[in-house]
Design a protein around this motif. Structure first.
Motif, short mmCIF file in Angstrom:
data_model
loop_
_atom_site.label_atom_id
_atom_site.label_comp_id
_atom_site.label_asym_id
_atom_site.label_seq_id
_atom_site.Cartn_x
_atom_site.Cartn_y
_atom_site.Cartn_z
N HIS A 65 114.57 43.09 81.77
CA HIS A 65 115.79 42.22 82.69
C HIS A 65 116.06 40.95 81.95
O HIS A 65 116.01 40.50 80.49
CB HIS A 65 115.49 41.42 83.73
CG HIS A 65 114.96 42.95 84.92
ND1 HIS A 65 115.87 42.51 85.88
CD2 HIS A 65 114.19 43.59 84.38
CE1 HIS A 65 115.45 44.07 86.83
NE2 HIS A 65 114.29 44.31 86.46
N ASP A 91 110.06 39.66 82.58
CA ASP A 91 110.08 41.25 83.61
C ASP A 91 110.85 41.97 83.13
O ASP A 91 111.98 42.10 82.27
CB ASP A 91 111.42 40.75 84.73
CG ASP A 91 111.46 41.26 86.00
OD1 ASP A 91 110.95 43.07 85.94
OD2 ASP A 91 111.63 41.22 86.56
N GLY A 144 110.87 39.22 90.17
CA GLY A 144 110.71 40.45 90.67
C GLY A 144 110.08 42.18 90.58
O GLY A 144 111.86 41.84 90.53
#
Ligand code: PSU
Ligand code: MN
Length: 305
Positions: free
Chosen positions: A131, A139, A261
């Protein structure tokens, strides 16, 4: 004692026994990646695309704690239509099984289960990856680490530009995951043909991919996956200007609404689908159907080598 063995759909079990070509398919794109009610129709179309090119589809998922390779239509309908479907990566599988959950398998979980079942080819849309805020959030999808230890060919259209594409490619290199473009030396950007990065390798035919898999198995040196990155023809991509605008808006909403998340990917996908008024959905469906067809051709080539 409860039996936690993997269950096989009848057709998949028979095909695996006979050494006929089988293509694994994931269920997270169905339950979390595509909007209802299109998701169920698309799930069936993906299976039909695999069949049209001569392989047996094995959509993988979990129903009431039972891990199924080759969901039947009722099971597929349930995962596409009900609200309580968990998104399952590899680490979630045993927890979900023991607690009797319904769950959809990600690229990570689908590839791990498929490889355990002896399936060598898997078709999906896009991989998870690194990410954009990963330097702060850490992440990074477990898809990457799982693919580093899972012997399977994954046909995909690269990763979405919602991720850090360059960092994802670097991590794939570090993790020893092989990446080849299909008839291209550019890594595709899912909705867009060109994701902005060069690749070292391209493969030209299903037979050549089957040869790569055979070499990989014969050498016994490389534990991980082969990613076959299959770009959309430019005439079929999402308009790049619309793509860039939608991405910028989606990233801003993500920050404003504090989404983090594993909710990040589904949130951005839903944003694309609504903000482009269905244009991204149509592109998404084309991508998956093309990947399913190519995966089936690879499975057929691998089975007849
Ligand atoms: N990328 C997409 N569509 C998807 C996914 C990824 O373009 O539906 C799904 C896949 O199942 C992938 C998962 O394995 O999201 C990755 O989620 P995470 O980033 O939470 O690991
Ligand atoms: Mn994540």
């Amino acid at each position: 004692m409860t039996d936690f063995q993997i269950r096989y759909g009848a057709e998949v079990a028979e095909a695996l026994r006979a050494g006929r070509p089988v293509v694994a398919l994931e269920s997270t794109i169905v339950s979390h990646g595509l909007p209802r009610p299109d998701n169920l129709r698309v799930a069936r179309e993906i299976e039909a695309a695999v069949r049209a090119d001569g392989a047996v589809p094995a959509t993988i998922g979990m129903v009431e704690g039972v891990l199924v390779v080759g969901l039947d239509d009722a099971q597929l309908t349930r995962l596409a239509s009900s609200d309580g479907v968990a998104k399952l990566s590899v680490r979630d599988l045993a927890l979900a099984a023991a607690t009797g959950a319904d769950g959809a398998t990600t690229v990570a979980a689908t590839s791990a289960v498929a490889a355990a079942a002896g399936i060598r080819v898997f078709a999906t849309g896009g991989l998870g990856g690194v990410h954009r805020e990963a330097a702060q959030t850490f992440d990074e999808s477990a898809d990457l680490t799982t693919l580093s230890r899972t012997p399977i060919a994954v046909v995909c259209a690269g990763v979405k530009s919602i991720l850090d594409v360059g960092a994802t490619l670097e991590r794939l290199e570090t993790l020893g995951v092989a990446v080849a473009g299909y008839r291209s030396r550019r890594f595709p950007g899912f909705f867009v043909t060109d994701g902005g990065f060069d690749l070292d390798w391209s493969v030209d035919s299903p037979e050549q991919v089957a040869a790569v898999l055979a070499a990989r198995a014969a050498h016994g040196v490389q534990p991980g996956a082969l990613i076959v990155a299959n770009p959309l023809p430019t005439a079929e991509q999402l308009d790049p200007a619309l793509h860039d605008r939608t991405l910028a808006d989606g990233l801003a909403r993500l920050a404003a609404e504090g989404v983090t998340g594993k909710a990040v990917t589904p949130f951005l996908l839903a944003h694309f689908h609504s903000a482009t008024e269905g244009a991204s959905l149509a592109v998404n469906v084309r991508i998956i159907l093309r990947n399913a067809a190519l995966a089936a051709q690879i499975a057929v080539a691998a089975a007849t080598r």
